[in-house]
Design an enzyme around this catalytic site. Structure first.
Site, PDB file in Angstrom:
ATOM      1  N   MET A  99       0.847  -1.190   0.000  1.00  0.00           N
ATOM      2  CA  MET A  99       0.000   0.000   0.000  1.00  0.00           C
ATOM      3  C   MET A  99       0.882   1.239   0.000  1.00  0.00           C
ATOM      4  O   MET A  99       1.649   1.446   0.942  1.00  0.00           O
ATOM      5  CB  MET A  99      -0.897   0.010   1.241  1.00  0.00           C
ATOM      6  CG  MET A  99      -1.937  -1.100   1.252  1.00  0.00           C
ATOM      7  SD  MET A  99      -2.922  -1.065   2.755  1.00  0.00           S
ATOM      8  CE  MET A  99      -1.751  -1.759   3.920  1.00  0.00           C
ATOM      9  N   GLY A 187       1.431   4.227   4.474  1.00  0.00           N
ATOM     10  CA  GLY A 187       2.207   3.315   3.646  1.00  0.00           C
ATOM     11  C   GLY A 187       2.620   2.051   4.362  1.00  0.00           C
ATOM     12  O   GLY A 187       3.195   2.100   5.436  1.00  0.00           O
ATOM     13  N   SER A 188       2.348   0.891   3.790  1.00  0.00           N
ATOM     14  CA  SER A 188       2.612  -0.356   4.491  1.00  0.00           C
ATOM     15  C   SER A 188       2.313  -1.550   3.597  1.00  0.00           C
ATOM     16  O   SER A 188       2.251  -1.420   2.387  1.00  0.00           O
ATOM     17  CB  SER A 188       1.768  -0.407   5.764  1.00  0.00           C
ATOM     18  OG  SER A 188       0.453   0.030   5.487  1.00  0.00           O
ATOM     19  N   ARG A 189       2.073  -2.706   4.225  1.00  0.00           N
ATOM     20  CA  ARG A 189       1.899  -3.926   3.457  1.00  0.00           C
ATOM     21  C   ARG A 189       1.027  -4.912   4.231  1.00  0.00           C
ATOM     22  O   ARG A 189       1.013  -4.925   5.461  1.00  0.00           O
ATOM     23  CB  ARG A 189       3.285  -4.521   3.211  1.00  0.00           C
ATOM     24  CG  ARG A 189       3.331  -5.879   2.590  1.00  0.00           C
ATOM     25  CD  ARG A 189       4.782  -6.238   2.319  1.00  0.00           C
ATOM     26  NE  ARG A 189       5.034  -7.651   2.459  1.00  0.00           N
ATOM     27  CZ  ARG A 189       6.235  -8.196   2.376  1.00  0.00           C
ATOM     28  NH1 ARG A 189       7.297  -7.446   2.187  1.00  0.00           N
ATOM     29  NH2 ARG A 189       6.389  -9.494   2.509  1.00  0.00           N
TER      30      ARG A 189
END
Length: 219
Positions: A99, A187-189
């Site tokens: 993301m 922001g990440s995953r």
């Protein structure tokens, strides 16, 4: 545009900082129109960026016990068979979704069922695409036992900018496919671990939408 509840504090802080910055510029250098208007424009763009990050679009999720829905908006960056060592301790199909800051950061349940496992881990803040981010970064691990007995595990992973993971579930609760289970800021995953006999419906590079895109299906 609807704003997610997780954004209220961040938006208020951003508005306060922008107001103070603009007031200082207006007070100390009122005669420099170029600087003043540059600060105004940058302030407006910053505020719009913060607003869009916390947007919460309405989505009509169609539930289906045979399908596994994407838990997040973003881009598919990993599809591989791997060993899941925290809960299953066996081989699974891992599908990872990255993301970026411009994506919607709401996380949604990929399946319906009962939360059979939950753990929160404090950790580092490696970039989300780093190979060791899944095991070293701040993260949550959630496993859901579906209505037909199969389990799906999904993991929120903080990135270099995402320094706050929020979750709304705990072990033993019943969750519904497509409903929110958490939120990750900036922001990440999300990693999803599927049974080996599941059929994956996406490919690396696909842009996906949480609660809408079919990630895979049970065979």
């Amino acid at each position: 545009m609807t704003i997610h509840k997780e954004g209220y504090t961040s938006i208020a802080i951003a508005a306060l900082v922008i107001f103070i910055a603009n007031a200082l510029v207006h007070y100390f250098i009122p005669d420099n129109a170029l600087v003043v208007w540059t600060v105004y424009v940058l302030s407006f763009l910053l505020f719009v960026t913060v607003l869009q990050f916390f947007r919460s679009p309405r989505r009509r999720v169609v539930t289906d016990d045979n399908l596994i829905l994407c838990p997040a908006d973003g881009k598919v960056v990993v599809i591989e068979e791997t060993e899941e060592t925290e809960y299953f301790n066996d081989k699974r199909i891992q599908v990872s979704i990255f993301m970026s800051p411009i994506n919607v950061h709401i996380n949604r349940n990929p399946v319906s069922g009962v939360v059979s496992f939950f753990r929160y881990h404090a950790g580092k803040y490696l970039v989300a695409w780093h190979p060791k981010s899944s095991t070293l970064n701040e993260r949550t691990t959630i496993a859901v036992r579906t209505n037909h007995g199969k389990e799906v595990l999904f993991r929120q992973i903080a990135g270099a900018l995402a320094r706050r993971i929020v979750w709304y579930v705990e072990e033993g609760v019943t969750v519904k496919q497509g409903e929110e289970f958490g939120f990750i800021k900036f922001g990440s995953r999300v990693d999803v671990f599927l049974p080996l006999d599941a059929k994956v419906d996406v490919k690396i590079g696909d842009l996906v939408s949480g609660g809408l895109t079919v990630l895979g299906r049970f065979e």
